[in-house]
Design an enzyme around this catalytic site. Structure first.
Site, mmCIF file in Angstrom:
data_model
loop_
_atom_site.group_PDB
_atom_site.id
_atom_site.type_symbol
_atom_site.label_atom_id
_atom_site.label_comp_id
_atom_site.label_asym_id
_atom_site.label_seq_id
_atom_site.Cartn_x
_atom_site.Cartn_y
_atom_site.Cartn_z
ATOM 1 N N ASP A 28 1.026 -1.444 -0.320
ATOM 2 C CA ASP A 28 0.219 0.277 0.082
ATOM 3 C C ASP A 28 1.014 1.201 0.338
ATOM 4 O OD1 ASP A 28 -2.118 -1.328 0.145
ATOM 5 O OD2 ASP A 28 -2.072 -2.122 2.180
ATOM 6 N N LYS A 31 2.258 1.777 -5.084
ATOM 7 C CA LYS A 31 2.790 1.196 -6.817
ATOM 8 C C LYS A 31 2.353 1.271 -7.731
ATOM 9 C CE LYS A 31 3.031 -2.671 -4.899
ATOM 10 N NZ LYS A 31 2.532 -2.241 -3.937
ATOM 11 N N GLY A 55 -4.393 -4.691 -3.382
ATOM 12 C CA GLY A 55 -5.807 -3.602 -4.978
ATOM 13 C C GLY A 55 -4.786 -2.418 -5.068
ATOM 14 N N HIS A 56 -4.626 -1.845 -6.267
ATOM 15 C CA HIS A 56 -4.054 -0.847 -6.641
ATOM 16 C C HIS A 56 -4.621 0.606 -7.192
ATOM 17 C CE1 HIS A 56 -0.658 -3.490 -7.346
ATOM 18 N NE2 HIS A 56 -1.408 -4.527 -7.732
ATOM 19 N N GLN A 257 1.794 -6.349 -2.511
ATOM 20 C CA GLN A 257 2.183 -6.886 -1.139
ATOM 21 C C GLN A 257 3.436 -5.467 -0.904
ATOM 22 O OE1 GLN A 257 0.985 -9.750 -2.299
ATOM 23 N NE2 GLN A 257 -0.613 -8.437 -2.045
ATOM 24 N N ARG A 338 -6.200 0.668 7.903
ATOM 25 C CA ARG A 338 -4.720 0.562 8.058
ATOM 26 C C ARG A 338 -3.612 1.351 9.175
ATOM 27 N NH1 ARG A 338 -3.772 2.615 1.632
ATOM 28 N NH2 ARG A 338 -4.548 0.492 0.674
ATOM 29 N N LYS A 363 3.780 9.556 -1.525
ATOM 30 C CA LYS A 363 3.142 10.500 -0.269
ATOM 31 C C LYS A 363 3.163 11.335 0.430
ATOM 32 C CE LYS A 363 -0.857 7.703 0.412
ATOM 33 N NZ LYS A 363 -2.066 7.300 0.726
ATOM 34 N N GLY A 462 1.487 13.722 -4.937
ATOM 35 C CA GLY A 462 0.310 13.732 -5.469
ATOM 36 C C GLY A 462 -0.264 13.054 -5.443
HETATM 37 P P1 IMP Z 1 -3.589 -12.560 2.130
HETATM 38 O O1 IMP Z 1 -2.940 -12.259 2.056
HETATM 39 O O2 IMP Z 1 -5.166 -12.439 2.280
HETATM 40 O O3 IMP Z 1 -3.310 -14.345 2.858
HETATM 41 O O4 IMP Z 1 -2.865 -11.881 3.770
HETATM 42 C C1 IMP Z 1 -1.817 -12.509 4.521
HETATM 43 C C2 IMP Z 1 -1.608 -11.075 5.053
HETATM 44 O O5 IMP Z 1 -1.003 -9.392 3.854
HETATM 45 C C3 IMP Z 1 -2.728 -9.878 5.406
HETATM 46 O O6 IMP Z 1 -1.905 -9.264 6.809
HETATM 47 C C4 IMP Z 1 -3.242 -8.606 4.692
HETATM 48 O O7 IMP Z 1 -3.708 -7.801 4.813
HETATM 49 C C5 IMP Z 1 -2.140 -8.613 4.012
HETATM 50 N N1 IMP Z 1 -1.733 -7.720 2.764
HETATM 51 C C6 IMP Z 1 -2.367 -8.947 1.690
HETATM 52 N N2 IMP Z 1 -2.058 -8.245 0.333
HETATM 53 C C7 IMP Z 1 -1.842 -7.618 0.732
HETATM 54 C C8 IMP Z 1 -1.983 -5.379 0.627
HETATM 55 O O8 IMP Z 1 -2.202 -5.681 -1.208
HETATM 56 N N3 IMP Z 1 -1.563 -4.693 1.004
HETATM 57 C C9 IMP Z 1 -1.956 -5.593 2.023
HETATM 58 N N4 IMP Z 1 -1.842 -6.093 3.145
HETATM 59 C C10 IMP Z 1 -1.646 -6.712 2.173
HETATM 60 MG MG MG Z 2 -3.065 -2.067 -1.728
#
Ligand code: IMP
Ligand code: MG
Length: 471
Positions: A28, A31, A55-56, A257, A338, A363, A462
């Site tokens: 987060d 990217k 999530g992008h 991630q 978050r 950011k 920004g």
């Molecule tokens: P999972 O990937 O759903 O198995 O989650 C495992 C851990 O990775 C958890 O703490 C999620 O919140 C974190 N996580 C998974 N995908 C993302 C992401 O895209 N951004 C931030 N944290 C993530």
């Molecule tokens: Mg994200």
């Protein structure tokens, strides 16, 4: 090509054919924005890790786009770019179908989408197991996104996974789904049926047929129905990339991630289930790590974490809440709020070798409210019981410069902060140079660089594409 895109040609600036962007911390970091910007001068963008857990978020002319499995480069489809979902990803056909439908609804195309035939398929049972494992774990739960990511990657390694290519061969698909379900039924039978029912009912009904998740025939129908939409995009993306690289095409690898959520290098067990480091991204894309010419470690001017796991600099007070609001720190995928905290240099020092010491600082405009001073964590003081890490022994009172990725260790680390003069961004129009930045902010960058031996190459101030500087 528009003028501002010429200015943002990082490939030319770095004389690179393959660029990778990897989040250095807990994901987060922005990217998505960067990938979208760099995709403007790339020919191909690739996702090599993760699935719909990611999530992008991208802002284009005030319009917000959120992608999960698709690479951010998909917004450039009309420019003839290729977007690859690589071999290291896990693909939930229903979720991908939904994402594609979202594009179509906004008048966007996806002609250049290519889906690796070697990627793994997220089955409905993976989402159920994701829920059940979390529930059974209770105290030790991970805080997953509930998208079935962990169980899917686990089945890959357990050699009972289903590959995307199986979606093109019905008989093989039936056989593999049966084998998979037989294995999981052994576990499910031992559970309270009411628990299982609850887990199933908690899952997004739109994406998922709750009563049929252990019925192989129903699962096959379900998978094929959703995969039909992108079946023509399924291909050998490894071969596609090899030949593209040979013919001089520019490739952008977009990580998911962050390094500290890598199953191999992160704060295990509070991690996702794939290797999100630079090497994991390259391999998951179908390329060798060596082939990457330039890797950019992406991080915010502060830290966030979503889900469970250690977070030494977390601000659990109003200061944190204010920062969360300024930075819009709510999950793009799950909507969860978050945790936010200060920039954590010990964590960066640990993570850099698994990505790169070239930074994109994102950011930076969100960190401070007017008149505030800036704060970053330069090191920790260890405050727990004696802790052994290999040949090292940590005792209460010890100074820690480089974090260890162990949750039991980090939970006993107290951050030591350095306060710095604050700044206010003014008059930063697209195209201005580093000189336009406030001197106190340049000092903040200096400290990051000196303390990590890294270099800030890219600055984002920004959400819009143009609000970016290359140093
Ligand atoms: P999972 O990937 O759903 O198995 O989650 C495992 C851990 O990775 C958890 O703490 C999620 O919140 C974190 N996580 C998974 N995908 C993302 C992401 O895209 N951004 C931030 N944290 C993530
Ligand atoms: Mg994200």
């Amino acid at each position: 090509m528009r003028k501002n895109e010429v200015d943002f040609d990082l490939f030319a600036r770095k004389n690179a054919q393959i660029i990778a962007i990897v989040d250095l911390v807990f994901g987060d970091s922005g990217k998505g924005k960067l990938a979208d910007l760099l995709a403007g001068t790339a020919d191909i963008t690739v996702r090599g890790t993760g699935g719909a857990n990611a999530g992008h978020t991208i802002m284009i002319s005030g319009e917000k786009f959120v992608f999960n499995l698709l690479s951010s480069g998909i917004t450039r489809d009309k420019e003839g770019k290729i977007s690859v979902i690589g071999r290291g990803t896990v693909i939930d056909p229903a979720s991908l179908e939904k994402e594609l439908a979202g594009l179509t609804a906004r008048g966007m195309s996806w002609n250049g989408l290519r889906v690796s035939q070697d990627a793994q398929v997220v089955l409905p049972i993976h989402r159920v197991l994701d829920r059940l494992y979390e529930e059974l774990a209770q105290k030790g739960k991970i805080g997953t996104t509930g998208r079935g990511i962990g169980p899917c990657y686990t089945d890959h390694r357990a050699r009972i996974g289903v590959q995307v290519n199986d979606l093109l061969n019905r008989d093989i698909l039936v056989r593999k789904v049966r084998t998979n379900l037989e294995r999981h039924r052994v576990f499910l039978h031992r559970l309270d049926p009411l628990k299982v029912k609850d887990a199933v009912e908690a899952i997004d009904k739109e994406l998922y047929h709750p009563t049929h998740f252990v019925d192989a025939d129903a699962v096959v129908e379900y998978l094929l129905k959703h995969a039909d939409v992108f079946a023509e995009c399924i291909t050998d993306t490894d071969a596609l990339l090899i030949s593209a690289v040979r013919t001089g095409k520019r490739v952008l690898l977009e990580g998911s991630q962050g390094v500290l959520l890598s199953v191999d290098y992160g704060t295990y067990p509070y991690v996702t289930s794939c290797d999100t480091s630079l090497s994991g991204l390259a391999l998951g894309s179908g390329l060798s790590t060596d082939s990457v010419d330039y890797a950019l470690s992406v991080m915010k001017a502060y830290t966030t974490r979503v889900g469970e796991g250690p977070f030494p600099t977390e601000l659990a007070d109003e200061e944190g809440e204010a920062l969360r609001v300024r930075g819009h720190e709510y999950g793009a995928t799950t909507g969860r709020s978050r945790g936010v905290g200060c920039l954590d240099l010990p964590l960066l020092r640990y993570a850099i070798p698994f990505s790169s010491a070239s930074f994109a600082l994102m950011k930076s405009d969100c960190l401070l409210k007017d008149g505030e001073s800036a704060k970053l964590c330069t090191h920790y003081r260890y405050d727990g019981p004696e802790y052994r890490a290999g040949e090292k022994l940590y005792r209460a009172g010890d100074i820690v410069h480089t974090a260890l990725p162990y949750a039991d260790f980090l939970e006993n680390c107290t951050p030591v902060y350095r306060e710095m003069d604050g700044w206010k961004f003014e008059g930063l129009n697209p195209g201005v140079s580093k000189n336009a930045l406030p001197s106190s902010f340049l000092k903040f960058i200096d400290v990051i660089e000196q303390e990590t031996l890294g270099r800030v190459d890219v600055l984002s101030y920004g959400a819009e594409r143009e609000e970016t500087m290359f140093f």
